[in-house]
Enzyme design. Structure first.
Site, PDB file in Angstrom:
ATOM      1  N   ARG A   1      55.335-118.244   6.869  1.00 49.91           N
ATOM      2  CA  ARG A   1      55.900-119.431   7.519  1.00 49.91           C
ATOM      3  C   ARG A   1      56.455-118.904   9.064  1.00 49.91           C
ATOM      4  O   ARG A   1      56.152-119.866   9.697  1.00 49.91           O
ATOM      5  CB  ARG A   1      57.180-119.702   6.704  1.00 49.91           C
TER       6      ARG A   1
ATOM      7  N   GLU B   1      63.196-136.867   4.423  1.00 48.60           N
ATOM      8  CA  GLU B   1      61.669-136.579   4.386  1.00 48.60           C
ATOM      9  C   GLU B   1      61.002-137.963   4.511  1.00 48.60           C
ATOM     10  O   GLU B   1      60.027-137.881   5.326  1.00 48.60           O
ATOM     11  CB  GLU B   1      61.533-135.786   3.365  1.00 48.60           C
TER      12      GLU B   1
ATOM     13  N   ASP C   1      65.112-119.216  -5.897  1.00 49.22           N
ATOM     14  CA  ASP C   1      65.491-120.905  -5.923  1.00 49.22           C
ATOM     15  C   ASP C   1      65.215-121.523  -7.353  1.00 49.22           C
ATOM     16  O   ASP C   1      65.898-122.483  -7.592  1.00 49.22           O
ATOM     17  CB  ASP C   1      65.031-121.657  -4.564  1.00 49.22           C
TER      18      ASP C   1
ATOM     19  N   PHE D   1      59.268-131.088  -0.949  1.00 44.25           N
ATOM     20  CA  PHE D   1      59.916-132.433  -0.258  1.00 44.25           C
ATOM     21  C   PHE D   1      58.851-133.010   0.730  1.00 44.25           C
ATOM     22  O   PHE D   1      58.805-134.136   1.030  1.00 44.25           O
ATOM     23  CB  PHE D   1      61.079-132.082   0.442  1.00 44.25           C
TER      24      PHE D   1
ATOM     25  N   SER E   1      64.528-122.221   8.291  1.00 45.08           N
ATOM     26  CA  SER E   1      63.413-121.745   7.296  1.00 45.08           C
ATOM     27  C   SER E   1      61.922-121.998   7.308  1.00 45.08           C
ATOM     28  O   SER E   1      60.957-121.221   6.973  1.00 45.08           O
ATOM     29  CB  SER E   1      63.667-122.752   5.767  1.00 45.08           C
TER      30      SER E   1
END
Lengths: 320, 283
Positions: free
Chosen positions: A16, A64, A123, A89, A43
């Site tokens: 990322r 979203e 998560d 998402f 993030s």
């Protein structure tokens, strides 16, 4: 016994961050590049772009569907929107918006999806999407890209900014070996043969390209010479590279951090079955959801690490 | 474009209604009710309000743009687009047929001039319009973005995501109109999913709300759009609550949901056309 790896690394970093750095650079190169994020700027590593180009960045809040629609609108106005959120998402939650407003309408929108796959880790399954590549590759007009490390993600981000048309770019959360060169040229739709081999081909994508590199060294210790091909573009698939390699090796393994159903392996199987039926073994998640754990633990438990690629390669070889 | 008289615009409305009925009748499918009710809106917009160029360019820079979020009103939109010069009127006869640019619901795939995004799956248009409006702001383009939504469509959650966003980001170069006919495919909106006080809802979301109580009266519709325009550029998005009657213009179709998605048969078509004079020539 230590492994003689064909690719090595001195540093680990999250993919990322490769996206975030590439996005900033794309923004500096082209004033039409704009960004959107649904409350995950930190993030997604989009903060540097937002700071440098506040008038070209839009915080959408946790919404979203709206973000995808706005992106389509910005594209109509000639902008090149990069819409970022978690892969879950960015796909399942907004499939209809992507389908109608982006893909069917052929809008130049870049859907930038982080935290994909099991390596999201702790998560758990709510966030560990393992179906996104399948959903996205089924959409007509959509280009689907899943780079393997920081450098390749950065290069891919710059490449999609220059590409006209909707793109799904998938990357992830964990710190991961940087084993590809910083100055690489990223060619959308062109597979990269990283290691030459003659006995079996390992087609890998995303984080599992590193696992494939490790597996190749493990197989070599046993006298098996695997070819490793980095399939960073799931769609359009480089069928020519796949067929050429399997013609030589006679069998293959697909490796991906995704459901076996609908993933890269499925696409490769379709190619082989039409042109050169050959044994293919899948390394992927077998019709199950994930769970909480560390990335390493999860790759092991769900059968996605280098050891599992080695086993799959031997199964494929035995079927030749 | 030279301003046309109300009488001339009324003639276009009547022709639009004829077009819609003949189009859905020809393929025995489509949605006549809502476009009949929005004829005055379509005509006021395209023949009086929009600063637009029928020589279509996708990015619409320097032009007012219109988006139809409730894509099932396609027959009405296609009629007004063709009648205002976007494509030949004769092409209306291809509506919903194989190999046509006039898809059942609007699409860009066949490159029909005037269409910038597909619509049909409801609730997405406002978001798209917001993106276009923000692109205009980045480009310092002072033209406006218009969008039409159905009232039933407001049951979609995405609309309210977009409503919240528009006020937060002060998207004040956008005029959203709601076709407030109180009908949806399964029945009256207050029976299916009550919208309650729409004006208060939009105001609570931070919008400037104007009401056009006579949505089937051309003069009122134009006045409403003028009033809406006067509220643009003041830091708030603008909502135009347009009170219309579904099926307006045909006595046996007006005010009911029954013609939302049902075409007339031969006899019904003849009866309906008998109430609508051919003013500009049928396609």
């Amino acid at each position: 016994m230590s492994l003689d790896l064909k690719f090595t690394f001195t540093e680990k970093k999250d993919t990322r961050s490769g996206f975030g750095d590439g996005f900033l650079e794309a923004g500096r190169k082209n004033p039409n590049v704009v960004g959107l994020c649904a409350d995950l700027i930190g993030s997604l590593k989009m903060g540097d772009f937002q700071k440098e180009f506040p008038e070209r960045f839009f915080q959408t809040g946790i919404a979203e569907a709206n973000m995808i629609g706005i992106s389509a609108g910005l594209a109509i106005g000639g902008k090149i929107p990069f819409a970022g959120t978690f892969a879950n998402f960015a796909t399942g939650r907004v499939y209809d918006q992507i389908r109608q407003s982006v893909a069917y309408s052929d809008k130049n929108v870049k859907i930038c999806a982080s935290h994909a796959g099991l390596t999201l880790g702790e998560d758990g399954a709510t966030h560990q999407i393992l179906e996104d590549l399948g959903m996205m590759k089924m959409l007509p007009h959509m280009t689907v890209i899943n780079p393997c490390d920081y450098n390749q993600t950065k290069a891919a981000t710059l490449a999609i900014a220059e590409h006209e048309g909707p793109v799904y770019l998938r990357f992830g959360r964990p710190s991961w070996p940087i084993f590809t060169p910083a100055d690489q040229k990223f060619e959308i739709g062109k597979a990269w043969k990283m290691i030459d081999g003659k006995d079996v081909t390992i087609f890998a994508t995303g984080h599992l390209v590193w696992e494939a590199v490790v597996a190749e060294a493990m197989l070599r210790q046993e006298g098996i010479h695997a070819e490793v091909i980095n399939i960073h573009t799931i769609k359009p698939l480089d069928e020519e590279a796949i067929l050429e390699s399997v013609k030589k090796t006679g069998c293959a393994v697909s490796a991906e951090e995704h459901q076996i159903n609908g993933g890269l392996g499925d696409s490769i199987a379709q190619t082989l079955i039409r042109h050169n039926p050959a044994p293919l073994e899948y390394v992927g998640v077998n019709d199950s959801f994930g769970e909480s754990g560390t990335p390493t633990q999860l790759l092991e438990k769900y059968g996605l690490n280098a050891e599992n690629i080695v086993k799959a390669a031997k199964r494929a070889l035995a079927r030749k | 474009m030279e301003k046309q008289s109300i009488e001339q615009l009324q003639k276009i409305c009547t022709q639009l209604r004829r077009d819609v009925l003949r189009m859905v009748h020809a393929v025995q499918s489509g949605h006549p009710g809502a476009p009949l009710g929005c004829a005055e809106f379509f005509v006021a917009l395209y023949f009086d309000q929009l600063r637009h160029n029928p020589d279509f360019k996708m990015d619409g820079k320097g032009e007012d743009l219109f988006f139809l979020s409730n894509g099932h009103l396609s027959a009405g939109w296609y009629s007004v687009l063709s009648r205002s010069g976007y494509f030949p009127v004769s092409e209306l006869k291809t509506f919903r047929k194989l190999n046509s640019r006039l898809q059942g619901h609007p699409a860009t795939h066949e490159h029909l001039p005037g269409i910038r995004v597909a619509s049909g799956s409801l609730g997405q248009g406002l978001s798209v319009a917001l993106g276009v409006a923000q692109a205009k702001k980045i480009d310092k383009d002072d033209k406006l973005v218009y969008i039409l939504m159905g009232d039933g469509e407001l049951q979609e959650g995405q609309v309210w995501e977009a409503a919240m966003y528009a006020a937060h980001h002060k998207v004040d170069n956008l005029i959203a109109t709601v076709d407030y006919n109180g009908q949806q495919i399964d029945g009256p909106t207050d029976k299916i999913m009550d919208l309650k006080n729409l004006k208060a809802k939009w105001e609570a979301f931070g919008w400037e709300v104007i009401e056009t109580k006579e949505g089937n009266d051309l003069k009122s519709v134009i006045e409403g759009l003028e009033k809406a325009k006067a509220f643009t550029g003041k830091g708030k998005p603008v909502l135009n609550l347009l009170y219309t009657e579904m099926g307006y213009g045909v006595d046996f179709m007006v005010g009911t949901h029954k013609w939302h998605g049902s075409p007339p048969n031969d006899e019904q078509l003849a009866k309906a056309l008998g109430q609508l004079e051919e003013t500009l020539g049928d396609y």
